[in-house]
Design a protein around this motif. Structure first.
Motif, PDB file in Angstrom:
ATOM      1  N   ILE A 174       0.882  -1.191   0.000  1.00 48.57           N
ATOM      2  CA  ILE A 174       0.000   0.000   0.000  1.00 48.57           C
ATOM      3  C   ILE A 174       0.907   1.225   0.000  1.00 48.57           C
ATOM      4  N   THR A 175       0.727   2.089  -1.004  1.00 46.05           N
ATOM      5  CA  THR A 175       1.756   3.111  -1.239  1.00 46.05           C
ATOM      6  C   THR A 175       1.167   4.521  -1.403  1.00 46.05           C
ATOM      7  N   PRO A 176       2.010   5.546  -1.187  1.00 42.90           N
ATOM      8  CA  PRO A 176       1.567   6.942  -1.254  1.00 42.90           C
ATOM      9  C   PRO A 176       1.796   7.567  -2.633  1.00 42.90           C
ATOM     10  N   TRP A 177       1.526   8.876  -2.735  1.00 45.71           N
ATOM     11  CA  TRP A 177       1.548   9.560  -4.021  1.00 45.71           C
ATOM     12  C   TRP A 177       2.825  10.356  -4.261  1.00 45.71           C
ATOM     13  N   ASN A 178       3.674  10.533  -3.253  1.00 45.02           N
ATOM     14  CA  ASN A 178       4.750  11.530  -3.426  1.00 45.02           C
ATOM     15  C   ASN A 178       5.866  11.054  -4.361  1.00 45.02           C
ATOM     16  N   THR A 187       4.217  18.812  13.893  1.00 42.46           N
ATOM     17  CA  THR A 187       3.419  17.954  13.010  1.00 42.46           C
ATOM     18  C   THR A 187       4.005  18.009  11.598  1.00 42.46           C
ATOM     19  N   GLU A 188       4.061  16.871  10.926  1.00 41.43           N
ATOM     20  CA  GLU A 188       4.622  16.853   9.571  1.00 41.43           C
ATOM     21  C   GLU A 188       3.936  17.887   8.682  1.00 41.43           C
ATOM     22  N   THR A 189       4.749  18.664   7.963  1.00 43.71           N
ATOM     23  CA  THR A 189       4.203  19.717   7.085  1.00 43.71           C
ATOM     24  C   THR A 189       3.995  19.193   5.680  1.00 43.71           C
ATOM     25  N   THR A 229       3.600   2.193   3.020  1.00 45.37           N
ATOM     26  CA  THR A 229       4.304   3.473   3.093  1.00 45.37           C
ATOM     27  C   THR A 229       3.251   4.562   3.021  1.00 45.37           C
ATOM     28  N   GLY A 230       3.248   5.446   4.003  1.00 40.82           N
ATOM     29  CA  GLY A 230       2.251   6.504   4.020  1.00 40.82           C
ATOM     30  C   GLY A 230       2.257   7.227   5.351  1.00 40.82           C
ATOM     31  N   SER A 231       1.110   7.779   5.699  1.00 41.85           N
ATOM     32  CA  SER A 231       1.031   8.635   6.883  1.00 41.85           C
ATOM     33  C   SER A 231       1.011   7.819   8.174  1.00 41.85           C
ATOM     34  N   LYS A 232       1.383   8.488   9.259  1.00 43.16           N
ATOM     35  CA  LYS A 232       1.376   7.833  10.572  1.00 43.16           C
ATOM     36  C   LYS A 232      -0.038   7.378  10.929  1.00 43.16           C
ATOM     37  N   GLU A 242       6.392   2.279   6.805  1.00 43.34           N
ATOM     38  CA  GLU A 242       7.294   3.405   6.537  1.00 43.34           C
ATOM     39  C   GLU A 242       6.440   4.657   6.593  1.00 43.34           C
ATOM     40  N   LEU A 243       6.618   5.463   7.648  1.00 40.14           N
ATOM     41  CA  LEU A 243       5.654   6.529   7.922  1.00 40.14           C
ATOM     42  C   LEU A 243       6.278   7.921   7.783  1.00 40.14           C
ATOM     43  N   GLY A 244       5.590   8.897   8.300  1.00 39.80           N
ATOM     44  CA  GLY A 244       6.003  10.290   8.119  1.00 39.80           C
ATOM     45  C   GLY A 244       7.152  10.684   9.023  1.00 39.80           C
ATOM     46  N   PRO A 279      20.043  -0.166   4.873  1.00 35.27           N
ATOM     47  CA  PRO A 279      18.578  -0.158   4.856  1.00 35.27           C
ATOM     48  C   PRO A 279      18.001   1.254   4.929  1.00 35.27           C
ATOM     49  N   TRP A 280      16.746   1.366   4.523  1.00 33.73           N
ATOM     50  CA  TRP A 280      15.960   2.598   4.669  1.00 33.73           C
ATOM     51  C   TRP A 280      15.128   2.388   5.924  1.00 33.73           C
ATOM     52  N   VAL A 281      15.471   3.117   6.997  1.00 34.91           N
ATOM     53  CA  VAL A 281      14.899   2.751   8.287  1.00 34.91           C
ATOM     54  C   VAL A 281      14.457   3.978   9.077  1.00 34.91           C
ATOM     55  N   LEU A 287      -0.975  -4.839  -5.118  1.00 40.51           N
ATOM     56  CA  LEU A 287      -0.592  -3.442  -4.893  1.00 40.51           C
ATOM     57  C   LEU A 287      -1.832  -2.559  -4.841  1.00 40.51           C
ATOM     58  N   LYS A 288      -1.880  -1.710  -3.814  1.00 42.78           N
ATOM     59  CA  LYS A 288      -2.935  -0.689  -3.729  1.00 42.78           C
ATOM     60  C   LYS A 288      -2.219   0.670  -3.707  1.00 42.78           C
ATOM     61  N   PRO A 289      -2.090   1.305  -4.889  1.00 42.29           N
ATOM     62  CA  PRO A 289      -1.402   2.606  -4.929  1.00 42.29           C
ATOM     63  C   PRO A 289      -2.326   3.727  -4.460  1.00 42.29           C
ATOM     64  N   SER A 290      -1.745   4.887  -4.263  1.00 41.72           N
ATOM     65  CA  SER A 290      -2.534   6.041  -3.811  1.00 41.72           C
ATOM     66  C   SER A 290      -3.610   6.387  -4.825  1.00 41.72           C
ATOM     67  N   GLU A 291      -4.755   6.794  -4.329  1.00 43.04           N
ATOM     68  CA  GLU A 291      -5.858   7.246  -5.178  1.00 43.04           C
ATOM     69  C   GLU A 291      -5.515   8.556  -5.899  1.00 43.04           C
ATOM     70  N   GLN A 292      -4.444   9.254  -5.438  1.00 41.40           N
ATOM     71  CA  GLN A 292      -4.041  10.497  -6.105  1.00 41.40           C
ATOM     72  C   GLN A 292      -3.237  10.219  -7.375  1.00 41.40           C
TER      73      GLN A 292
HETATM   74  P1  NAD Z   1      -1.764   8.087   3.299  1.00 40.38           P
HETATM   75  O1  NAD Z   1      -1.450   7.372   4.560  1.00 40.38           O
HETATM   76  O2  NAD Z   1      -2.889   9.040   3.304  1.00 40.38           O
HETATM   77  O3  NAD Z   1      -2.077   7.052   2.132  1.00 40.38           O
HETATM   78  C1  NAD Z   1      -1.132   6.056   1.750  1.00 40.38           C
HETATM   79  C2  NAD Z   1      -1.902   4.876   1.168  1.00 40.38           C
HETATM   80  O4  NAD Z   1      -2.658   4.235   2.199  1.00 40.38           O
HETATM   81  C3  NAD Z   1      -2.897   5.241   0.081  1.00 40.38           C
HETATM   82  O5  NAD Z   1      -2.843   4.253  -0.923  1.00 40.38           O
HETATM   83  C4  NAD Z   1      -4.226   5.201   0.828  1.00 40.38           C
HETATM   84  O6  NAD Z   1      -5.322   4.947  -0.007  1.00 40.38           O
HETATM   85  C5  NAD Z   1      -4.004   4.073   1.804  1.00 40.38           C
HETATM   86  N1  NAD Z   1      -4.783   4.098   3.042  1.00 40.38           N
HETATM   87  C6  NAD Z   1      -5.180   5.163   3.750  1.00 40.38           C
HETATM   88  N2  NAD Z   1      -5.813   4.779   4.886  1.00 40.38           N
HETATM   89  C7  NAD Z   1      -5.810   3.437   4.885  1.00 40.38           C
HETATM   90  C8  NAD Z   1      -6.307   2.437   5.787  1.00 40.38           C
HETATM   91  N3  NAD Z   1      -6.918   2.758   6.923  1.00 40.38           N
HETATM   92  N4  NAD Z   1      -6.115   1.140   5.479  1.00 40.38           N
HETATM   93  C9  NAD Z   1      -5.473   0.775   4.339  1.00 40.38           C
HETATM   94  N5  NAD Z   1      -5.006   1.673   3.439  1.00 40.38           N
HETATM   95  C10 NAD Z   1      -5.161   2.996   3.707  1.00 40.38           C
HETATM   96  O7  NAD Z   1      -0.394   8.810   2.859  1.00 40.38           O
HETATM   97  P2  NAD Z   1      -0.142   9.776   1.620  1.00 40.38           P
HETATM   98  O8  NAD Z   1      -0.781  11.080   1.901  1.00 40.38           O
HETATM   99  O9  NAD Z   1      -0.458   9.065   0.360  1.00 40.38           O
HETATM  100  O10 NAD Z   1       1.452   9.922   1.671  1.00 40.38           O
HETATM  101  C11 NAD Z   1       2.116  10.869   2.421  1.00 40.38           C
HETATM  102  C12 NAD Z   1       2.712  10.262   3.672  1.00 40.38           C
HETATM  103  O11 NAD Z   1       3.584   9.183   3.325  1.00 40.38           O
HETATM  104  C13 NAD Z   1       3.579  11.227   4.467  1.00 40.38           C
HETATM  105  O12 NAD Z   1       3.304  11.104   5.834  1.00 40.38           O
HETATM  106  C14 NAD Z   1       4.997  10.763   4.155  1.00 40.38           C
HETATM  107  O13 NAD Z   1       5.949  11.107   5.131  1.00 40.38           O
HETATM  108  C15 NAD Z   1       4.804   9.291   4.057  1.00 40.38           C
HETATM  109  N6  NAD Z   1       5.910   8.650   3.334  1.00 40.38           N
HETATM  110  C16 NAD Z   1       6.829   7.929   4.051  1.00 40.38           C
HETATM  111  C17 NAD Z   1       7.919   7.346   3.417  1.00 40.38           C
HETATM  112  C18 NAD Z   1       8.965   6.573   4.186  1.00 40.38           C
HETATM  113  O14 NAD Z   1       9.831   5.976   3.579  1.00 40.38           O
HETATM  114  N7  NAD Z   1       8.910   6.552   5.518  1.00 40.38           N
HETATM  115  C19 NAD Z   1       8.066   7.489   2.023  1.00 40.38           C
HETATM  116  C20 NAD Z   1       7.096   8.223   1.313  1.00 40.38           C
HETATM  117  C21 NAD Z   1       6.026   8.800   1.987  1.00 40.38           C
END
Ligand code: NAD
Length: 461
Positions: free
Chosen positions: A137-141, A364-366, A213-216, A236-238, A429-431, A163-168
């Motif tokens: 499950i992955t983000p958009w950045n 808070t993450e900007t 990988t995505g938000s906290k 892998e979070l914010g 590693p990326w940690v 794979l479930k990529p970001s909806e963005q």
């Molecule tokens: P997000 O958490 O909003 O979304 C990420 C993915 O998770 C999307 O595909 C979304 O649809 C899905 N998702 C959201 N809620 C879910 C749930 N409850 N269950 C299952 N799937 C769910 O994050 P974002 O806005 O796409 O990305 C930005 C964030 O990602 C920032 O916090 C950034 O720091 C983080 N990030 C971290 C790393 C790293 O290596 N640590 C790398 C890139 C981005």
């Protein structure tokens, strides 16, 4: 404030250019009640995939790297149009995945080879077996790199992947899966599209591990949802990465890093510099250089050759960033550069001075193009403030080499750069530490996180 709103659709996921609001393309939404069928297909394909050797799986993926590079201009354009980053960076991101493929898959295949340990008249074979089905499950950045970082090690280790990529940014992820699938057996890699509901259905489904990988906040939800099944997790979070600049630093180097790492990808990078702590004795000289570097950044459409920063990916992201800036100003921060309102989803590169930890922008993450500078007396105060965060992905310190190394060792992040960026050399590693993550990936240690370790011990003949 003028912003571009993203329309919503139910059975089609539309992807819009965040600079213009124009439709870039669309993909069909995977109904949440069909996610289980997708997982079942992945499970059915897994035994045959796991029966191949890791090196055989690696060899299958190598031509996909070449195919990505052959199409990098076309794919980079799709990426940039839907995510907003300058076209050169979009193409560069595609090329980074393609060019590194052969070396990466070899490294993974090597990392998951069994290892032998000997002692006490016995020997143990450490086997790195696949878990089974992996949800990615992955983000958009970094909308192709983040899927790539999860999908490739999971596959080479012998898992099948949904794979479930970001909806963005569904379009580039969809293209990525199509390219890899030109070389993979049916069912080994599948993609589902949608918003949180599809992600939740995937996490709740019959998967063995989740590489997220995505938000906290989403990470916390996923961890809770994975708990009943004790599913394996990589989160892998914010973050809120600090950059410390001390006496003895090469100020040109420090300011160049601080500006670039605050503004690149419009600040939408997990290891963006979000807090800058500068020793008071060198503050004025550093600020002159930081402001000079900041002038080199220009916002604009991804196809505008004069722009090196795109828009925020969506309206909500712009609003969040501006809310933090206004809060900081209301509590005494000074705007030294930028800070002007812009049409659409654009946010100007902005330098704030005099920020403090009672401002949301310092805790808070900007995820926006804001360089926040605070003055510190000495290295001790810098360390105390840099570590005053729940996060801990990256951290960077510039100073005389001896002091900077000592300070680096006291920082609580997972990846620390001393007189350079935080990224480790090949194989590291990326940690993330603390609330920036659980588990990690990349390098042999990271690749093995996609495996169940089994220890088989026999008496020595
Ligand atoms: P997000 O958490 O909003 O979304 C990420 C993915 O998770 C999307 O595909 C979304 O649809 C899905 N998702 C959201 N809620 C879910 C749930 N409850 N269950 C299952 N799937 C769910 O994050 P974002 O806005 O796409 O990305 C930005 C964030 O990602 C920032 O916090 C950034 O720091 C983080 N990030 C971290 C790393 C790293 O290596 N640590 C790398 C890139 C981005």
């Amino acid at each position: 404030m003028t912003t571009i709103d993203t329309p919503t659709a139910t059975n089609t996921l539309n992807s819009y250019n965040p600079s213009t609001g124009e439709l870039v393309g669309s993909v069909p939404v995977t109904p949440a009640n069909q996610v289980d069928a997708v997982i079942a297909k992945a499970r059915a394909a897994q035994p045959a995939w796991a029966a191949l050797s890791a090196q055989e799986r690696a060899e299958m993926l190598k031509p996909a790297g070449e195919a990505l590079m052959a199409r990098s201009e076309e794919l980079g354009r799709i990426l940039s149009l839907e995510q907003g980053k300058p076209l050169a960076e979009g193409i560069g991101e595609v090329n980074a995945c393609g060019a590194g493929m052969a070396e990466t898959v070899d490294e993974i295949a090597q990392a998951v080879q069994p290892q032998v340990l000997k002692g006490d008249g016995a020997q143990s074979l450490l086997c790195y077996d696949p878990f089974g089905v992996c949800a990615a499950i992955t983000p958009w950045n970094f909308p192709i790199l983040m899927p790539h970082w999860a999908v490739v090690p999971a596959l080479v280790a012998g898992n099948t992947v949904v794979l479930k990529p970001s909806e963005q940014t569904p379009l580039i992820a969809d293209e990525y899966v199509k390219v890899l699938n030109e070389f993979l057996p049916e069912g080994v890699l599948q993609v589902i599209h949608g918003e949180d509901d599809q992600g939740k259905a995937l996490v709740a489904g019959d998967v063995d591990m989740i590489a997220f990988t995505g938000s906290k906040t989403a990470g916390q939800h996923i961890m809770a949802a994975a708990a009943p099944g004790l599913k394996r997790l990589i989160l892998e979070l914010g973050s809120k990465d600090p950059c410390i600049v001390l006496e003895g630093a090469d100020l040109e180097q420090a300011a160049t890093f601080a500006a670039r790492n605050s503004f690149r990808n419009c600040g939408q990078v997990c290891v963006s510099t979000e807090r800058i702590y500068v020793q008071e004795s060198i503050k004025d000289a550093f600020m002159d250089k930081l402001l000079e570097q900041t002038r080199a950044f220009t916002i604009g459409d991804c196809l505008d050759d004069n722009a090196n920063i795109g828009p925020m990916v969506m309206r909500e992201q712009k609003e969040h960033v501006l809310r933090q800036v206004h809060d900081a100003i209301s509590k005494g921060a000074k705007v030294l550069f930028g800070g002007n309102e812009h049409e659409g989803n654009f946010v100007e590169p902005t330098v704030l001075d005099g920020v403090t930890h009672d401002m949301d922008i310092m805790t808070t993450e900007t995820f926006g193009p804001i360089a926040c500078v605070a003055t510190v007396r000495d290295a001790d105060e810098a360390v105390e403030l840099a570590n005053d965060t729940e996060y801990g992905l990256g951290a960077v310190v510039f100073g005389d080499d001896e002091t900077a190394r000592k300070v680096g060792r006291r920082l609580t992040a997972g990846m620390i750069g001393v007189n350079r960026s935080m990224g480790g050399v090949g194989g590291a590693p990326w940690v993330g530490a603390r609330h920036s993550g659980i588990g990690y990936h990349s390098g042999p240690l990271g690749h093995r996180q996609f495996c169940q370790v089994r220890v088989i011990t026999t008496n020595e003949a």
